[in-house]
Design a protein around this motif. Structure first.
Motif, mmCIF file in Angstrom:
data_model
loop_
_atom_site.group_PDB
_atom_site.id
_atom_site.type_symbol
_atom_site.label_atom_id
_atom_site.label_comp_id
_atom_site.label_asym_id
_atom_site.label_seq_id
_atom_site.Cartn_x
_atom_site.Cartn_y
_atom_site.Cartn_z
ATOM 1 N N HIS A 83 20.312 16.655 -3.418
ATOM 2 C CA HIS A 83 19.014 16.062 -3.108
ATOM 3 C C HIS A 83 18.332 15.469 -4.348
ATOM 4 C CE1 HIS A 83 18.236 20.177 -4.353
ATOM 5 N NE2 HIS A 83 16.945 19.943 -4.463
ATOM 6 N N HIS A 84 18.971 15.613 -5.523
ATOM 7 C CA HIS A 84 18.442 15.005 -6.752
ATOM 8 C C HIS A 84 19.277 13.810 -7.228
ATOM 9 C CE1 HIS A 84 16.285 19.010 -7.989
ATOM 10 N NE2 HIS A 84 15.614 18.312 -7.088
ATOM 11 N N LEU A 85 20.277 13.417 -6.452
ATOM 12 C CA LEU A 85 21.160 12.338 -6.898
ATOM 13 C C LEU A 85 20.428 11.008 -7.027
ATOM 14 C CD1 LEU A 85 24.515 13.029 -5.004
ATOM 15 C CD2 LEU A 85 24.024 13.318 -7.445
ATOM 16 N N ASP A 86 19.506 10.725 -6.119
ATOM 17 C CA ASP A 86 18.766 9.464 -6.211
ATOM 18 C C ASP A 86 17.982 9.395 -7.520
ATOM 19 O OD1 ASP A 86 19.629 8.394 -3.763
ATOM 20 O OD2 ASP A 86 18.132 9.533 -2.662
ATOM 21 N N LYS A 87 17.393 10.534 -7.906
ATOM 22 C CA LYS A 87 16.648 10.570 -9.174
ATOM 23 C C LYS A 87 17.607 10.435 -10.356
ATOM 24 C CE LYS A 87 13.048 13.172 -11.599
ATOM 25 N NZ LYS A 87 13.607 12.939 -12.941
ATOM 26 N N PHE A 88 18.778 11.054 -10.257
ATOM 27 C CA PHE A 88 19.787 10.941 -11.316
ATOM 28 C C PHE A 88 20.165 9.479 -11.525
ATOM 29 C CE2 PHE A 88 24.108 10.731 -12.897
ATOM 30 C CZ PHE A 88 24.165 11.720 -13.863
ATOM 31 N N ILE A 89 20.374 8.764 -10.434
ATOM 32 C CA ILE A 89 20.738 7.343 -10.518
ATOM 33 C C ILE A 89 19.607 6.548 -11.163
ATOM 34 C CG2 ILE A 89 21.248 5.282 -9.158
ATOM 35 C CD1 ILE A 89 22.541 7.236 -7.085
ATOM 36 N N LYS A 90 18.397 6.827 -10.722
ATOM 37 C CA LYS A 90 17.247 6.089 -11.252
ATOM 38 C C LYS A 90 17.047 6.369 -12.739
ATOM 39 C CE LYS A 90 12.261 5.420 -10.619
ATOM 40 N NZ LYS A 90 11.051 5.846 -9.869
ATOM 41 N N ASP A 91 17.167 7.640 -13.120
ATOM 42 C CA ASP A 91 16.906 8.026 -14.519
ATOM 43 C C ASP A 91 18.014 7.582 -15.471
ATOM 44 O OD1 ASP A 91 14.579 9.196 -13.713
ATOM 45 O OD2 ASP A 91 15.309 11.254 -13.817
ATOM 46 N N PHE A 92 19.274 7.665 -15.015
ATOM 47 C CA PHE A 92 20.383 7.548 -15.941
ATOM 48 C C PHE A 92 21.335 6.373 -15.695
ATOM 49 C CE2 PHE A 92 19.808 12.358 -15.877
ATOM 50 C CZ PHE A 92 19.010 12.360 -17.004
ATOM 51 N N LEU A 93 21.378 5.830 -14.492
ATOM 52 C CA LEU A 93 22.408 4.844 -14.177
ATOM 53 C C LEU A 93 21.889 3.430 -13.962
ATOM 54 C CD1 LEU A 93 24.723 6.889 -11.774
ATOM 55 C CD2 LEU A 93 24.711 6.807 -14.266
ATOM 56 N N GLN A 94 20.691 3.292 -13.422
ATOM 57 C CA GLN A 94 20.170 1.949 -13.189
ATOM 58 C C GLN A 94 19.850 1.279 -14.524
ATOM 59 O OE1 GLN A 94 16.763 2.384 -10.640
ATOM 60 N NE2 GLN A 94 17.975 2.495 -8.768
ATOM 61 N N PRO A 95 20.277 0.022 -14.706
ATOM 62 C CA PRO A 95 19.976 -0.668 -15.970
ATOM 63 C C PRO A 95 18.479 -0.910 -16.117
ATOM 64 C CG PRO A 95 20.955 -2.188 -14.394
ATOM 65 C CD PRO A 95 21.048 -0.826 -13.778
#
Length: 716
Positions: free
Chosen positions: A350-362
């Motif tokens: 349930h934290h994967l969306d935040k992980f993507i936003k914090d660490f993966l999105q340019p």
């Protein structure tokens, strides 16, 4: 070069210019060769005397730990441990119960043998708080060793097994010992862990430790994390961000300080000596890495949390921010390595969306950087490169992840496909592409010498191929905040020159039939726009899932690169789109479900047969017959939706089994597949084989023909 080299050293490491940090380590932080030799000879003599005694307690071996054992001793005063493996200690608990008695015997033994008269360094023995220390000192160096009796948990093999750590957990519970209390038993493993890393990494560790030592002086007796925690964090930064024996020490330093700034997110551990396979060890590990951050686990002892609590990291965070803002680091060239403070593996679903936003999105800066770099090179190609040539650029197309809208935050890179009119067909592209690449390279080298207004700097990569398909280079400019790695691929503009798609594909297939040795996907650059459009029109959340899968793939790639060639990343991207089309199709969905589905499909790679009919289909006889031959190839089969000759599944061409093993381990142990209550996240129901009515979102297939193919065993 700074004056500190010729004097007594700088007041603080902050005053050392960034370009002088390598020299600073060698001249001010590393012990001198003579002093190190004297200390080493003294340690050898002490170890020999302890092991040579015939009276109990019998010392069977001595391990050298601490900074001394890790070879991270700072000039001046440093620390070490001498771990005595005693035959009388038959289990972990004995170590705790008999420690005072054994230390008393060792102290008397050291006094009786009068070693200090024979040593190359001065020796002082002390008994602080019932312990035992040996201080060895020379004119410019001293090392204080804690003497620690220990149970030899590794035995003759020198390697741990799951039973070793199960016994450790039981002993901690039975003896009511503190977690990590028996970590000295694994000193040899700690020594091996650091010995397997290059010397320059230890130079970076010395730099970090010197900074830490100065932080201690300014701490006003406030508690700080252990220096061992900082050493491990430095190793983690190098492993995740670089991995090369030779590297820019300033980039490494910036990376470590940047991780300290993010201390509330840190979760660092290794699986080199223990892992998630054994249930007891797995439960210990999960209990540790799911505790409040920062988390840094000893790679030799899963019970030993070396990072302490977050309060002791606050001062270090402030000091790290101060150093990063100093002109010496702020103004030096080169970015830091891209290292995440927490692993994807331990991020709950349930934290994967935040992980993507914090660490993966340019970031916006990265997007602007790539757009600017593409603009500079596109202008050069269209207006300058071929101005004295009959060759003309029809159009450059931004390709790759940046063109599809799925780029990662990691680094700045861009792919550019250039359609030039001198490439008049598929045979022409194959025969003349290298000449175009040579021309672009020569003109770009000449242009950067004249283009003062752009302040261009171009560094070319040397291709391992005799006639490469791509020109790779790194671009720097005053208009860019940092360097951008670029790939330029010349290609024949097949989509515009050959007319309708069915004609394009029949011509393409004819090329393969006339030249059967042509690798599949050889001309995929011609279809860049179709590849781009296939992905770029997808929902934003699906693009984020693609980023997540690509990040997972890159982690696997780094671990498995020595085991064989993995399937191309593009195969995983297409598999992710297929999973979404078949399992969800919605603009909003559970990211953990999508991620789980993709990994499950990877584990079933031997059954995969995936294709689309959005650009080509079964209506034209030539294309149909070619597609049928492609679909009869060994699984996995994953056809490029823009190029039917490109089977990125590849059958047995790539090591799918290694990737499948990684996926299986993640599915069994990762928090990514647990929901907010700790329950399992279900996957979508997705077939491994394309079925009638499912061969492309929004496209009506030829259903009767599909049933015909299935009846012939092609799609089973």
């Amino acid at each position: 070069m700074g004056n500190w080299l010729f004097g007594a050293g700088p007041e603080t490491v902050y005053s050392v210019p960034a370009q002088d940090l390598d020299d600073y380590v060698q001249t001010s932080l590393r012990p001198t060769g003579d002093c190190q030799k004297q200390i080493d000879e003294a340690v050898d003599s002490i170890c020999a005397a302890l092991q040579g005694a015939t009276a109990p307690p019998m010392v069977t071996d001595v391990a050298r730990g601490g900074s001394y054992g890790r070879k991270t001793v700072l000039r001046g005063n440093s620390d070490g441990t001498l771990v005595l493996f005693v035959s009388d200690l038959e289990k972990f608990q004995d170590q705790k119960e008999r420690r005072p008695e054994i230390l008393s015997e060792i102290w008397q033994r050291l006094g009786a043998c009068q070693l200090e008269r024979k040593l190359t360094a001065k020796m002082e023995i002390q008994r602080p708080s019932g312990g035992l220390t040996i201080r060895l000192s020379t004119k410019q160096q001293s090392v204080t060793f804690d003497v620690l009796p220990a149970f030899d948990a590794l035995g003759l093999s020198g390697k741990p097994s799951p039973s070793t750590y199960r016994d450790l957990k039981r002993a901690l519970d039975k003896a009511r010992a503190s977690p990590g209390e028996f970590s000295v038993c694994f000193t040899k493993l700690q020594q091996n862990f650091f010995n397997n890393h290059p010397r320059k990494l230890k130079d970076l560790i010395l730099l970090v430790k010197d900074w830490y030592r100065q932080c201690q002086k300014r701490s006003e007796h406030r508690s700080l994390p252990s220096s061992y925690a900082l050493e491990l964090l430095t190793v983690y930064a190098w492993e995740e961000g670089c991995g090369e024996e030779d590297f820019d020490i300033v980039q490494g330093l910036r990376t470590v300080l940047g991780l300290i700034e993010q201390q509330e997110k840190l979760c660092v551990y290794w699986t080199v000596n223990y892992n998630f396979e054994d249930e007891t060890v797995r439960n210990v590990m999960l209990g540790q890495i799911r505790s409040s951050r920062p988390v840094i686990l000893d790679p030799t002892d899963p019970t030993n949390m070396v990072s302490k609590d977050k309060t002791c990291w606050r001062l270090l965070k402030e000091e790290a921010e101060d150093w990063l803002s100093c002109p010496s680091l702020r103004e030096s060239p080169g970015p830091s390595w891209n290292v995440l403070p927490a692993p994807l593996h331990e991020t709950p679903g349930h934290h994967l969306d935040k992980f993507i936003k914090d660490f993966l999105q340019p970031t916006k800066t990265v997007k602007i950087q790539i757009k600017t770099a593409v603009g500079i090179i596109s202008k050069f190609l269209k207006e300058i490169c071929f101005r004295h040539s009959a060759t003309k650029v029809q159009k450059p197309i931004k390709a790759g992840s940046s063109g599809k809208g799925t780029a990662l935050k990691t680094g700045s890179d861009a792919d550019l496909v250039v359609f030039v009119d001198s490439l008049t067909g598929f045979p022409s592209q194959r025969a003349e592409r290298y000449d175009v690449i040579k021309e672009i390279k020569q003109q770009l080298e000449a242009y950067q010498q004249l283009a003062a207004e752009q302040d261009l700097e171009v560094t070319f990569e040397i291709s391992k191929w005799e006639a490469p398909r791509v020109l790779s280079f790194s671009l720097k400019s005053k208009h860019l905040p940092g360097p951008v790695d670029m790939d330029v691929l010349p290609a024949f503009n097949a989509l515009e020159k050959l007319g309708p798609l069915w004609r394009v594909y029949t011509k393409l297939i004819a090329q393969y039939q006339q030249h059967p040795d042509t690798p599949g996907g050889e001309f995929s650059a011609c279809f860049t726009e179709l590849q781009r459009d296939f992905v770029s029109c997808r929902p934003t959340k699906l693009k984020d899932l693609l980023r997540l899968v690509k990040h997972w793939y890159k982690q696997c790639e780094r671990r498995l690169k020595k085991k064989g060639s993995l399937p191309p990343k593009y195969a995983l991207e297409l598999l992710t789109i297929y999973a979404w089309e078949q399992g969800s199709g919605a603009t909003s969905f559970d990211t953990a479900q999508g991620f789980r589905t993709v990994l499950e499909l990877v584990t079933r790679y031997q059954q995969l047969c995936v294709f689309w009919t959005v650009n080509y289909n079964f209506e034209n006889e030539t294309v149909r017959n070619f597609l049928l031959s492609q679909l009869q190839k060994p699984r996995p089969v994953i056809l490029d939706p823009a190029d039917p000759t490109g089977d990125v599944g590849g059958g047995n061409r790539w090591c799918w089994h290694h990737l499948a093993n990684e996926a299986a381990e993640w599915l069994s142990s990762s928090l990514c597949f647990k929901d907010g209550t700790g329950g399992p996240v279900p996957s979508w129901k997705v077939p491994t084989v394309q079925t009638p009515g499912s061969c492309g979102a929004g496209v009506r297939p030829v259903v009767n023909e599909m049933f015909s193919y299935r009846s012939r065993g092609i799609l089973d």
